[in-house]
Design a protein around this motif. Structure first.
Motif, PDB file in Angstrom:
ATOM      1  N   GLN A   1      28.383  38.001  51.202  1.00 31.62           N
ATOM      2  CA  GLN A   1      28.540  39.447  51.080  1.00 31.62           C
ATOM      3  C   GLN A   1      29.899  39.890  51.618  1.00 31.62           C
ATOM      4  O   GLN A   1      30.595  40.702  50.998  1.00 31.62           O
ATOM      5  N   GLY A   2      30.271  39.353  52.792  1.00 36.92           N
ATOM      6  CA  GLY A   2      31.575  39.695  53.365  1.00 36.92           C
ATOM      7  C   GLY A   2      32.720  39.230  52.499  1.00 36.92           C
ATOM      8  O   GLY A   2      33.684  39.962  52.269  1.00 36.92           O
ATOM      9  N   LEU A   3      32.613  37.989  51.997  1.00 38.02           N
ATOM     10  CA  LEU A   3      33.658  37.459  51.129  1.00 38.02           C
ATOM     11  C   LEU A   3      33.728  38.244  49.824  1.00 38.02           C
ATOM     12  O   LEU A   3      34.806  38.370  49.227  1.00 38.02           O
ATOM     13  N   GLY A   4      32.577  38.774  49.394  1.00 40.13           N
ATOM     14  CA  GLY A   4      32.562  39.595  48.180  1.00 40.13           C
ATOM     15  C   GLY A   4      33.428  40.832  48.335  1.00 40.13           C
ATOM     16  O   GLY A   4      34.189  41.187  47.432  1.00 40.13           O
ATOM     17  N   GLY A   5      33.316  41.485  49.498  1.00 41.82           N
ATOM     18  CA  GLY A   5      34.142  42.666  49.751  1.00 41.82           C
ATOM     19  C   GLY A   5      35.624  42.322  49.754  1.00 41.82           C
ATOM     20  O   GLY A   5      36.453  43.059  49.214  1.00 41.82           O
ATOM     21  N   ILE A   6      35.951  41.171  50.369  1.00 42.62           N
ATOM     22  CA  ILE A   6      37.347  40.722  50.396  1.00 42.62           C
ATOM     23  C   ILE A   6      37.826  40.395  48.984  1.00 42.62           C
ATOM     24  O   ILE A   6      38.929  40.774  48.576  1.00 42.62           O
ATOM     25  N   ALA A   7      36.978  39.674  48.235  1.00 43.98           N
ATOM     26  CA  ALA A   7      37.336  39.292  46.868  1.00 43.98           C
ATOM     27  C   ALA A   7      37.567  40.525  45.995  1.00 43.98           C
ATOM     28  O   ALA A   7      38.493  40.564  45.173  1.00 43.98           O
ATOM     29  N   GLY A   8      36.722  41.545  46.197  1.00 41.52           N
ATOM     30  CA  GLY A   8      36.884  42.777  45.435  1.00 41.52           C
ATOM     31  C   GLY A   8      38.214  43.451  45.726  1.00 41.52           C
ATOM     32  O   GLY A   8      38.919  43.888  44.810  1.00 41.52           O
ATOM     33  N   ALA A   9      38.567  43.518  47.016  1.00 37.55           N
ATOM     34  CA  ALA A   9      39.839  44.134  47.404  1.00 37.55           C
ATOM     35  C   ALA A   9      41.025  43.350  46.862  1.00 37.55           C
ATOM     36  O   ALA A   9      42.010  43.923  46.375  1.00 37.55           O
ATOM     37  N   LEU A  10      40.936  42.013  46.936  1.00 40.67           N
ATOM     38  CA  LEU A  10      42.014  41.177  46.423  1.00 40.67           C
ATOM     39  C   LEU A  10      42.137  41.291  44.912  1.00 40.67           C
ATOM     40  O   LEU A  10      43.245  41.402  44.368  1.00 40.67           O
ATOM     41  N   LEU A  11      40.993  41.254  44.228  1.00 40.21           N
ATOM     42  CA  LEU A  11      40.994  41.361  42.770  1.00 40.21           C
ATOM     43  C   LEU A  11      41.654  42.654  42.321  1.00 40.21           C
ATOM     44  O   LEU A  11      42.470  42.677  41.391  1.00 40.21           O
ATOM     45  N   ALA A  12      41.314  43.744  43.014  1.00 39.47           N
ATOM     46  CA  ALA A  12      41.898  45.044  42.673  1.00 39.47           C
ATOM     47  C   ALA A  12      43.395  45.065  42.959  1.00 39.47           C
ATOM     48  O   ALA A  12      44.196  45.510  42.138  1.00 39.47           O
ATOM     49  N   SER A  13      43.781  44.571  44.129  1.00 35.05           N
ATOM     50  CA  SER A  13      45.188  44.626  44.545  1.00 35.05           C
ATOM     51  C   SER A  13      46.094  43.776  43.654  1.00 35.05           C
ATOM     52  O   SER A  13      47.215  44.175  43.347  1.00 35.05           O
ATOM     53  N   LEU A  14      45.595  42.615  43.228  1.00 28.36           N
ATOM     54  CA  LEU A  14      46.438  41.673  42.510  1.00 28.36           C
ATOM     55  C   LEU A  14      46.469  41.898  41.003  1.00 28.36           C
ATOM     56  O   LEU A  14      47.400  41.453  40.333  1.00 28.36           O
ATOM     57  N   THR A  15      45.449  42.569  40.457  1.00 30.45           N
ATOM     58  CA  THR A  15      45.420  42.760  38.997  1.00 30.45           C
ATOM     59  C   THR A  15      45.857  44.156  38.576  1.00 30.45           C
ATOM     60  O   THR A  15      46.529  44.316  37.553  1.00 30.45           O
ATOM     61  N   ALA A  16      45.486  45.168  39.358  1.00 30.19           N
ATOM     62  CA  ALA A  16      45.759  46.548  38.932  1.00 30.19           C
ATOM     63  C   ALA A  16      47.242  46.882  38.925  1.00 30.19           C
ATOM     64  O   ALA A  16      47.687  47.723  38.140  1.00 30.19           O
ATOM     65  N   THR A  17      48.018  46.235  39.793  1.00 30.47           N
ATOM     66  CA  THR A  17      49.450  46.557  39.857  1.00 30.47           C
ATOM     67  C   THR A  17      50.183  46.165  38.576  1.00 30.47           C
ATOM     68  O   THR A  17      51.204  46.745  38.233  1.00 30.47           O
ATOM     69  N   ASN A  18      49.654  45.155  37.869  1.00 30.44           N
ATOM     70  CA  ASN A  18      50.313  44.685  36.646  1.00 30.44           C
ATOM     71  C   ASN A  18      49.555  45.025  35.362  1.00 30.44           C
ATOM     72  O   ASN A  18      50.086  44.842  34.269  1.00 30.44           O
ATOM     73  N   THR A  19      48.309  45.496  35.487  1.00 32.20           N
ATOM     74  CA  THR A  19      47.515  45.800  34.288  1.00 32.20           C
ATOM     75  C   THR A  19      47.004  47.238  34.343  1.00 32.20           C
ATOM     76  O   THR A  19      47.753  48.177  34.181  1.00 32.20           O
ATOM     77  N   SER A  20      45.719  47.394  34.597  1.00 26.57           N
ATOM     78  CA  SER A  20      45.086  48.707  34.662  1.00 26.57           C
ATOM     79  C   SER A  20      43.952  48.644  35.669  1.00 26.57           C
ATOM     80  O   SER A  20      43.417  47.560  35.953  1.00 26.57           O
ATOM     81  N   TRP A  21      43.550  49.796  36.209  1.00 26.17           N
ATOM     82  CA  TRP A  21      42.435  49.820  37.154  1.00 26.17           C
ATOM     83  C   TRP A  21      41.135  49.403  36.472  1.00 26.17           C
ATOM     84  O   TRP A  21      40.165  49.016  37.150  1.00 26.17           O
ATOM     85  N   ARG A  22      41.093  49.426  35.152  1.00 21.70           N
ATOM     86  CA  ARG A  22      39.867  49.099  34.409  1.00 21.70           C
ATOM     87  C   ARG A  22      39.621  47.583  34.353  1.00 21.70           C
ATOM     88  O   ARG A  22      38.470  47.139  34.252  1.00 21.70           O
ATOM     89  N   TRP A  23      40.692  46.813  34.396  1.00 23.94           N
ATOM     90  CA  TRP A  23      40.592  45.369  34.229  1.00 23.94           C
ATOM     91  C   TRP A  23      39.714  44.693  35.280  1.00 23.94           C
ATOM     92  O   TRP A  23      38.883  43.820  34.934  1.00 23.94           O
ATOM     93  N   PRO A  24      39.818  45.010  36.589  1.00 23.57           N
ATOM     94  CA  PRO A  24      38.951  44.363  37.574  1.00 23.57           C
ATOM     95  C   PRO A  24      37.462  44.544  37.294  1.00 23.57           C
ATOM     96  O   PRO A  24      36.660  43.624  37.508  1.00 23.57           O
ATOM     97  N   PHE A  25      37.061  45.738  36.814  1.00 23.83           N
ATOM     98  CA  PHE A  25      35.653  45.965  36.502  1.00 23.83           C
ATOM     99  C   PHE A  25      35.199  45.107  35.324  1.00 23.83           C
ATOM    100  O   PHE A  25      34.072  44.606  35.301  1.00 23.83           O
ATOM    101  N   GLU A  26      36.057  44.929  34.345  1.00 27.94           N
ATOM    102  CA  GLU A  26      35.726  44.087  33.196  1.00 27.94           C
ATOM    103  C   GLU A  26      35.520  42.632  33.634  1.00 27.94           C
ATOM    104  O   GLU A  26      34.593  41.953  33.178  1.00 27.94           O
ATOM    105  N   ILE A  27      36.383  42.153  34.547  1.00 24.90           N
ATOM    106  CA  ILE A  27      36.266  40.775  35.042  1.00 24.90           C
ATOM    107  C   ILE A  27      34.922  40.571  35.731  1.00 24.90           C
ATOM    108  O   ILE A  27      34.212  39.590  35.476  1.00 24.90           O
ATOM    109  N   VAL A  28      34.554  41.509  36.616  1.00 24.51           N
ATOM    110  CA  VAL A  28      33.282  41.412  37.334  1.00 24.51           C
ATOM    111  C   VAL A  28      32.106  41.435  36.370  1.00 24.51           C
ATOM    112  O   VAL A  28      31.122  40.707  36.537  1.00 24.51           O
ATOM    113  N   GLY A  29      32.193  42.255  35.330  1.00 26.35           N
ATOM    114  CA  GLY A  29      31.126  42.322  34.339  1.00 26.35           C
ATOM    115  C   GLY A  29      30.916  40.989  33.632  1.00 26.35           C
ATOM    116  O   GLY A  29      29.773  40.545  33.443  1.00 26.35           O
TER     117      GLY A  29
END
Length: 467
Positions: free
Chosen positions: A143-171
Motif C-alpha cells: 500500500q505504501g509503495l503504491g502511493g510512492i509509485a503513483g506519485a512517481l508515475l505522475a511526476s515522470l509521465t505527465a511532464t512529457n505527455t498529459s495528466w490523462r496518461w497515468p490514469f490510462e496506464i493504471v487502468g
C-alpha cells in the motif's frame, strides 16, 4: 494449508499486488493537481476536494464490501469490484469537466472499496498464523509503495505527455489483474486459524457467516474501539504526508530551480525518503515474536515506535536542502543520477536521508502489527467487516490530515511563506501521533481478553458435533 503450496503463494502474491492500487490512484493526484487545474480551468483547491471525496467513498464502500465478504464468495466479489474501478479510471482519463472528474472518481472509490476489505479477508485466511505479522507487513508495504509509485508515475509521465496518461496506464494494469484472479483459489474461511486445523483436515467447512445484528457488537468490542481510534489519529498525522512532495518542490524552487525540475526531483525524493518503510517486514516479524510471549506484545511494541515517529519526522521537515546541485534540464534520468550523488556527497542531503529512513522505518512498525491485531481479536467471518470499519476511520484520518494541512497552512501563511509555512504545518499535525501511541497502550489489556475469547470460540466450533 501448507505455506509452501504454490497456489497459496500465488494467491498471497496477487492480493499483495492488489493492495497497491487504491494508493496508486490516491498518489497520482497531488503531483497532477497543477496540470489538471490548467486543463479543466479550475482552482487547485477544488482538486484537493476530489482527492478527499475519493478517499471517503472508498472507505464507506469498503464497509459494504466487507460485510458482503463475510457472506458470499470473495473471488467473485473482488473481480466485480476491480472491473468497476478499472472502468471508472479509464473514464477519469477522458474527463472534460470538473463535474465529470468528480463523478468518475466517486465511482472509482466505490470499486476501490473492495480491495482493502476483501483483500484483507482473503489474506488473513491464507497466511499461516505464526507468520501473520510478517506477511501482512508485505500487504501494508504494498500500500505504501503504491502511493510512492503513483506519485512517481505522475511526476515522470505527465511532464512529457498529459495528466490523462497515468490514469490510462493504471487502468490497463487493472485489467491484467483481473486475468490473474482467474487462477486464484479462494481459501476456506478461517483456514489459517490453528484452532480450526482439525476441522480443515477432516474436510469439514467453517460454515459461520456474519449477520447484520453482529455489526454493533463488532463496533463496540474493546480492542476494536481502540484500533479504530488509533487508526484515526495515526492517519491524521500520516495523511498530511501526502503534501511532502509540495514541501520538496518549494524547497527546491527556493534554491532557484524551475518548477519542472523541482517536480521531477520531488517525486524521486518522496520515493527515496520512504525506503525505511521496508523495515515493515522486520517489525511484523518482531511483533510475531512479542505476541508469542504475551498478547500485549504487539500493542506495547508498536506504541513505542509510533511515538518515536513524531520527533523524527519533525526534524526531517526542518532540515534544509543546502548546496543541492541538480541539472536544470528537465531530464528525469540526469536529475535522478545527480540526486543519488547528492545523498552521498552533500552532508545536508545525507542527514535528510538518514532522518527520513529512521522516520519511515519507525512509522512502518504500525501497519503489520495493527493488521495482525485486528485479525487476532475478531472471528473469521467478522474480519472483513471489522477491517472495513477500521479502514473508514483510517480514511477519515487521512482526509482530516489532508484537509487539515489546508486549514493550518491558511493560518500559518499569514505570517510565514513557503517552505517555512509547510514545515510548521506538517510539524503541528504530527502531534496526533501522541494519542495514536496512547491508544496502543490502552488496548493492550483488551487484546488479552479479546484474543483469548476468539480462540476459545474457534476451539468450540472445531469440535466434531459442532462442525
Amino acid at each position: 494449508m501448507k505455506s509452501t503450496n504454490p497456489q497459496l503463494v500465488f494467491t498471497i502474491f496477487v492480493f499483495i499486488a492488489l493492495a497497491a492500487f487504491d494508493n496508486i490512484i490516491v498518489g497520482l493526484f497531488p503531483p497532477l493537481f497543477q496540470y489538471i487545474a490548467d486543463d479543466l480551468h479550475v482552482k487547485i483547491a477544488k482538486l484537493g476536494t476530489i482527492s478527499a471525496v475519493n478517499i471517503l467513498v472508498t472507505a464507506v464502500s469498503s464497509v459494504f464490501w466487507g460485510y458482503l465478504s463475510g457472506k458470499f464468495k470473495r473471488k467473485k466479489l473482488i473481480i466485480i469490484g476491480t472491473l468497476f474501478w478499472v472502468v471508472s479510471v479509464f473514464l477519469t482519463s477522458i474527463s472534460q469537466s470538473y463535474g465529470e472528474l468528480l463523478f468518475y472518481q466517486i465511482l472509482t472509490g466505490v470499486g476501490l472499496g473492495c480491495i482493502a476489505s476483501i483483500g484483507f479477508s482473503v489474506l488473513t485466511d491464507s497466511i499461516p498464523y505464526q507468520k501473520r505479522g510478517m506477511i501482512l507487513s508485505l500487504w501494508g508495504m504494498a500500500q505504501g509503495l503504491g502511493g510512492i509509485a503513483g506519485a512517481l508515475l505522475a511526476s515522470l509521465t505527465a511532464t512529457n505527455t498529459s495528466w490523462r496518461w497515468p490514469f490510462e496506464i493504471v487502468g490497463f494494469i487493472g485489467l491484467f489483474l483481473i486475468i490473474l484472479y482467474l487462477f486464484v483459489k479462494e481459501p476456506a474461511r478461517g483456514g489459517a486459524d490453528p484452532e480450526l486445523k482439525g476441522l480443515m483436515e477432516n474436510n469439514q467447512s467453517y460454515h459461520y457467516v456474519i449477520e447484520a445484528k453482529q455489526i454493533v457488537p463488532i463496533l463496540l468490542k474493546g480492542s476494536n474501539v481502540y484500533l479504530f481510534l488509533q487508526a484515526l489519529f495515526m492517519n491524521i498525522a500520516t495523511g498530511s504526508l501526502i503534501w511532502l512532495p509540495t514541501l520538496y518542490i518549494f524547497k527546491i524552487q527556493q534554491i532557484g530551480y524551475s518548477v519542472e525540475t523541482a517536480m521531477i526531483a520531488s517525486g524521486y525524493l518522496y520515493a527515496i525518503f520512504q525506503i525505511g518503510g521496508m523495515a515493515s517486514v522486520y517489525f511484523g516479524h518482531l511483533g510475531d515474536r512479542f505476541q508469542k510471549r504475551t498478547y500485549k506484545g504487539r500493542a506495547m511494541l508498536t506504541s513505542f515506535f509510533v511515538f518515536l515517529t513524531m520527533p523524527l519526522y519533525i526534524l526531517m521537515f526542518m532540515i534544509p536542502m543546502n548546496n543541492l546541485q541538480l541539472p536544470d534540464d528537465n531530464n528525469a534520468l540526469s536529475i535522478f543520477v545527480s540526486l543519488m550523488g547528492q545523498l552521498f556527497m552533500n552532508p545536508w542531503m545525507a542527514l535528510l536521508f538518514i532522518l527520513s529512513f529512521f522516520a519511515s522505518a519507525a512509522q512502518s512498525a504500525n501497519t503489520p502489527n495493527w493488521l495482525a491485531l485486528i485479525t487476532d481479536v475478531n472471528l473469521p467471518e467478522h474480519r472483513g467487516t471489522a477491517f472495513s470499519i477500521a479502514n473508514l476511520f483510517n480514511s477519515l484520518g487521512r482526509t482530516i490530515g489532508n484537509v487539515g494541512v489546508g486549514i493550518v497552512l491558511g493560518m500559518i501563511s499569514t505570517r510565514y511563506h513557503g517552505p517555512t509555512s509547510y514545515i510548521i504545518t506538517l510539524s503541528v499535525l504530527q502531534i496526533f501521533l501522541i494519542p495514536s501511541a496512547i491508544c496502543y497502550l490502552l488496548m493492550a489489556k483488551k487484546n488479552m481478553l479479546d484474543i483469548q475469547k476468539v480462540k476459545e470460540t474457534l476451539t468450540l466450533r472445531s469440535e466434531p458435533d459442532r462442525g
